[in-house]
Scaffold this active site. Structure first.
Site, PDB file in Angstrom:
ATOM      1  N   LYS A 173      -3.503   8.872   7.046  1.00  0.00           N
ATOM      2  CA  LYS A 173      -4.613   8.421   6.197  1.00  0.00           C
ATOM      3  C   LYS A 173      -4.821   6.935   6.491  1.00  0.00           C
ATOM      4  CE  LYS A 173      -6.019   6.615   2.870  1.00  0.00           C
ATOM      5  NZ  LYS A 173      -6.985   5.489   2.920  1.00  0.00           N
ATOM      6  N   GLY A 226       1.322  -1.260   3.522  1.00  0.00           N
ATOM      7  CA  GLY A 226       0.231  -1.745   2.681  1.00  0.00           C
ATOM      8  C   GLY A 226       0.755  -2.740   1.671  1.00  0.00           C
ATOM      9  N   THR A 228       2.249  -4.441  -1.870  1.00  0.00           N
ATOM     10  CA  THR A 228       3.432  -4.151  -2.685  1.00  0.00           C
ATOM     11  C   THR A 228       3.076  -3.317  -3.920  1.00  0.00           C
ATOM     12  OG1 THR A 228       4.617  -6.060  -1.856  1.00  0.00           O
ATOM     13  CG2 THR A 228       5.264  -5.279  -4.037  1.00  0.00           C
ATOM     14  N   THR A 230       0.587  -1.181  -4.273  1.00  0.00           N
ATOM     15  CA  THR A 230       0.339   0.206  -3.848  1.00  0.00           C
ATOM     16  C   THR A 230       1.660   0.882  -3.491  1.00  0.00           C
ATOM     17  OG1 THR A 230      -1.616  -0.721  -2.782  1.00  0.00           O
ATOM     18  CG2 THR A 230      -1.232   1.615  -2.464  1.00  0.00           C
ATOM     19  N   GLU A 248       6.558  -0.515   4.188  1.00  0.00           N
ATOM     20  CA  GLU A 248       6.385  -1.847   4.797  1.00  0.00           C
ATOM     21  C   GLU A 248       5.332  -2.543   3.962  1.00  0.00           C
ATOM     22  OE1 GLU A 248       8.153  -2.787   7.320  1.00  0.00           O
ATOM     23  OE2 GLU A 248       8.852  -0.931   8.240  1.00  0.00           O
TER      24      GLU A 248
HETATM   25  P1  NDP Z   1      -3.307  -1.329   0.331  1.00  0.00           P
HETATM   26  O1  NDP Z   1      -1.980  -1.187  -0.279  1.00  0.00           O
HETATM   27  O2  NDP Z   1      -4.479  -1.528  -0.549  1.00  0.00           O
HETATM   28  O3  NDP Z   1      -3.662  -0.054   1.226  1.00  0.00           O
HETATM   29  C1  NDP Z   1      -2.824   0.427   2.254  1.00  0.00           C
HETATM   30  C2  NDP Z   1      -3.148   1.879   2.513  1.00  0.00           C
HETATM   31  O4  NDP Z   1      -2.804   2.649   1.362  1.00  0.00           O
HETATM   32  C3  NDP Z   1      -4.629   2.148   2.767  1.00  0.00           C
HETATM   33  O5  NDP Z   1      -4.770   3.223   3.664  1.00  0.00           O
HETATM   34  C4  NDP Z   1      -5.107   2.555   1.384  1.00  0.00           C
HETATM   35  O6  NDP Z   1      -6.275   3.299   1.430  1.00  0.00           O
HETATM   36  C5  NDP Z   1      -3.927   3.382   0.907  1.00  0.00           C
HETATM   37  N1  NDP Z   1      -3.803   3.506  -0.535  1.00  0.00           N
HETATM   38  C6  NDP Z   1      -4.363   2.742  -1.509  1.00  0.00           C
HETATM   39  N2  NDP Z   1      -3.974   3.182  -2.731  1.00  0.00           N
HETATM   40  C7  NDP Z   1      -3.153   4.247  -2.521  1.00  0.00           C
HETATM   41  C8  NDP Z   1      -2.421   5.113  -3.377  1.00  0.00           C
HETATM   42  N3  NDP Z   1      -2.444   4.980  -4.698  1.00  0.00           N
HETATM   43  N4  NDP Z   1      -1.667   6.074  -2.814  1.00  0.00           N
HETATM   44  C9  NDP Z   1      -1.597   6.210  -1.488  1.00  0.00           C
HETATM   45  N5  NDP Z   1      -2.281   5.428  -0.620  1.00  0.00           N
HETATM   46  C10 NDP Z   1      -3.040   4.443  -1.122  1.00  0.00           C
HETATM   47  O7  NDP Z   1      -3.142  -2.486   1.384  1.00  0.00           O
HETATM   48  P2  NDP Z   1      -4.279  -3.129   2.274  1.00  0.00           P
HETATM   49  O8  NDP Z   1      -4.976  -2.062   3.053  1.00  0.00           O
HETATM   50  O9  NDP Z   1      -5.056  -4.036   1.392  1.00  0.00           O
HETATM   51  O10 NDP Z   1      -3.401  -3.932   3.316  1.00  0.00           O
HETATM   52  C11 NDP Z   1      -2.950  -5.207   3.095  1.00  0.00           C
HETATM   53  C12 NDP Z   1      -1.507  -5.186   2.632  1.00  0.00           C
HETATM   54  O11 NDP Z   1      -0.694  -4.551   3.604  1.00  0.00           O
HETATM   55  C13 NDP Z   1      -0.961  -6.571   2.504  1.00  0.00           C
HETATM   56  O12 NDP Z   1      -0.208  -6.660   1.323  1.00  0.00           O
HETATM   57  C14 NDP Z   1      -0.048  -6.712   3.703  1.00  0.00           C
HETATM   58  O13 NDP Z   1       0.980  -7.638   3.553  1.00  0.00           O
HETATM   59  C15 NDP Z   1       0.457  -5.326   3.858  1.00  0.00           C
HETATM   60  N6  NDP Z   1       0.957  -5.110   5.209  1.00  0.00           N
HETATM   61  C16 NDP Z   1       2.303  -4.981   5.413  1.00  0.00           C
HETATM   62  C17 NDP Z   1       2.819  -4.847   6.687  1.00  0.00           C
HETATM   63  C18 NDP Z   1       4.285  -4.699   6.924  1.00  0.00           C
HETATM   64  O14 NDP Z   1       4.662  -4.247   7.999  1.00  0.00           O
HETATM   65  N7  NDP Z   1       5.147  -5.035   5.982  1.00  0.00           N
HETATM   66  C19 NDP Z   1       1.936  -4.837   7.869  1.00  0.00           C
HETATM   67  C20 NDP Z   1       0.543  -4.957   7.531  1.00  0.00           C
HETATM   68  C21 NDP Z   1       0.081  -5.082   6.247  1.00  0.00           C
HETATM   69  P3  NDP Z   1      -7.707   2.576   1.229  1.00  0.00           P
HETATM   70  O15 NDP Z   1      -7.681   1.285   1.973  1.00  0.00           O
HETATM   71  O16 NDP Z   1      -8.638   3.553   1.811  1.00  0.00           O
HETATM   72  O17 NDP Z   1      -7.838   2.389  -0.249  1.00  0.00           O
END
Ligand code: NDP
Length: 481
Positions: A173, A226, A228, A230, A248
């Site tokens: 996803k 994504g 923290t 989420t 991650e």
């Molecule tokens: P989000 O947590 O908003 O989203 C990440 C993914 O999860 C997206 O595909 C999103 O879908 C999906 N998602 C959102 N809500 C849910 C849910 N309740 N259940 C399951 N899936 C869900 O993060 P961002 O996309 O805004 O990414 C930025 C974040 O990612 C930053 O905090 C960054 O630090 C972190 N990150 C961490 C990395 C690591 O390796 N530690 C690497 C890269 C980023 P949708 O976008 O369609 O809502």
């Protein structure tokens, strides 16, 4: 208008809802595609397809799985220019960066895991002369893979490649904000000959499609990258179902520059670590700590280099800083710049939307690279992940003070340390609460090393054999002698 459909059982399918959500080019503000708005029914269909495919994929010899995945890598290379352009259009990142980082890394992810499985070994333990124990490792079934918008193809393939190489099938996803390269990848897997159902991609909002995956009873493992907040929701859904989970998450990474550092290198790399991909990399060093003896000189050089960054059309190959991923995200980042002023910070560079952008991108979501000083480490701007082109700079007086500042957040993803003193480097590296510590560099990645975060930056490690271990389950066999 291009419609991004779900990819289930080897074919492109419209969402059960019949609804689509707009996909916006953040550099122009224009809608460039429509994305399937999927929910539980689509995820169900994808999980069913993956479960069916698993029966034969798990028995497919490693050599054959490897050959197919190497073919995917080749096809990504053959379609390099198109993928680089799509990634830049969808995310707002400079095309030079998607050419230099995102697409090459997607190729490498497939090559790395396709060949790693040819060298996998398991363990054996002799219990004196009484028994022989050996460990079998087997794939689990359907892997749920959820990836963010900042490095869309890079992070999606970082999950798909090891999951499938290890013999699982998957339902991925991607973020609804950046679906285009995932959609193109789906077509390339067909061309490569990956059997239907092995790789499925469901598009749509995290709250519906993502959540349907994390709470699906037939998905025994979830790899999530994504935010923290989420991540906590993913854990809450997956926990009662006892899924294997890898998270991650976010970071607020420190970048510590000691007085004996190579100043030129430290400034140049700190510019990269602060502003690459508009600061939208989880590993970006968003808190710079500089030893007081060189603080003024470092700051002068750093601010000067920041002001020289070229902000503009991501499709222009000379652009250094592109657009932020969306208007809400731009507003969020701008909100932190305002907060910094309220908290008593001084803005030494940037802080505004750029005034003289090329005509084509005047409707885009741009923010000047921003340097903030004068904030106390406990302030929200220095504690919360901003995930934009915003960096704070703070002086320190001793290694212990730098370590205390660096460790003083709830995050622990990565850190950089700049020093020529080897003992100091080892000492500080060992003391930092951080999944990765770079010394005199940043973002130098070897795919074999364990990657992940401490504290609220994540749970578990991926990378190399850590990924292959995550995507398989160990079984001990004990034979009495
Ligand atoms: P989000 O947590 O908003 O989203 C990440 C993914 O999860 C997206 O595909 C999103 O879908 C999906 N998602 C959102 N809500 C849910 C849910 N309740 N259940 C399951 N899936 C869900 O993060 P961002 O996309 O805004 O990414 C930025 C974040 O990612 C930053 O905090 C960054 O630090 C972190 N990150 C961490 C990395 C690591 O390796 N530690 C690497 C890269 C980023 P949708 O976008 O369609 O809502």
């Amino acid at each position: 208008m291009k419609r991004v459909l779900n990819f289930i059982d080897g074919e492109f399918r419209p969402p059960c809802s019949g609804r689509y959500i707009p996909d916006v080019d953040p550099a122009t503000g224009q809608v460039i595609a429509e994305i399937a708005e999927s929910g539980p029914a689509d995820v169900d269909a994808a999980v069913a397809a993956a479960s069916r495919a698993f029966e034969s994929w798990r028995k497919t010899p490693a050599e054959e799985r490897s050959r197919l995945l190497l073919r995917v890598a080749e096809l990504i290379e053959e379609n390099f220019d198109e993928l680089a352009r799509l990634e830049s259009e969808d995310n707002g990142k400079p095309i030079a960066l998607s050419r230099r980082m995102d697409v090459p890394r997607a190729v490498l992810n497939f090559r790395f895991f396709a060949t790693a499985i040819l060298h996998a070994e398991t363990r054996a333990h002799m219990t004196d002369d009484r028994a022989l124990n050996y460990t079998l490792r087997a794939p689990l079934g359907v892997a749920g893979l959820i990836s963010p918008w900042n490095l869309p193809l890079y992070l999606l393939t970082w999950k798909i490649a090891p999951a499938v190489a290890a013999g699982n099938c998957c339902v991925a996803k991607p973020s609804e904000l950046t679906p285009l390269t995932a959609d193109r990848l789906a077509a390339l897997t067909v061309e490569a000959g990956i059997p239907p159902g092995v790789i499925n991609i469901v598009h749509g909002p995290g709250a519906s499609a993502g959540r349907a995956l994390t709470s699906h009873p037939k998905v025994p493992l979830i790899s999530f990258t994504g935010g923290t907040k989420t991540g906590a929701d993913v854990m809450a859904c997956a926990g009662p179902l006892f899924k294997k989970v890898s998270l991650e998450l976010g970071g607020k990474n420190p970048n510590i520059v000691f007085a004996d550092a190579d100043l030129e290198q430290a400034v140049a790399t700190s510019i990269q670590s602060s502003f690459s991909n508009q600061g939208e990399i989880c590993l970006c060093g968003s808190r710079l700590f500089v030893e007081r003896a060189i603080y003024d000189e470092f700051l002068a050089r750093f601010v000067d280099a920041t002001k020289k960054l070229r902000i503009g059309d991501p499709q222009d190959s000379s652009t250094d800083v592109g657009a932020l991923v969306s208007e809400p995200h731009l507003r969020k980042v701008e909100g932190y710049v305002e907060l910094a002023k309220e908290e008593g910070g001084a803005i030494l560079a940037g802080g505004n939307r750029p005034a003289d952008l090329p005509q084509r991108v005047r409707g885009g979501y741009f923010l000047e690279p921003t340097v903030i000083t004068g904030l106390d480490c406990a302030r929200r701007v220095m504690q919360e992940e901003i995930f934009g082109p915003v960096v704070t700079v703070t002086p320190f007086d001793s290694p212990d003070e730098a370590i205390a500042y660096a460790n003083g957040t709830r995050y622990g993803l990565s850190a950089s340390v700049w020093t020529r003193d080897l003992q100091n480097a080892h000492r500080v590296a060992a003391a930092l609460d951080s999944g990765t510590v770079w010394v005199n560099t940043w973002l130098l990645r070897d795919l074999r090393v364990p990657f992940g975060g401490m504290k609220e930056s994540g749970v578990g490690r991926e990378g190399g054999f850590d990924s292959l271990q995550f995507f398989t389950e160990a079984k001990n066999v004990c034979i009495k002698l």
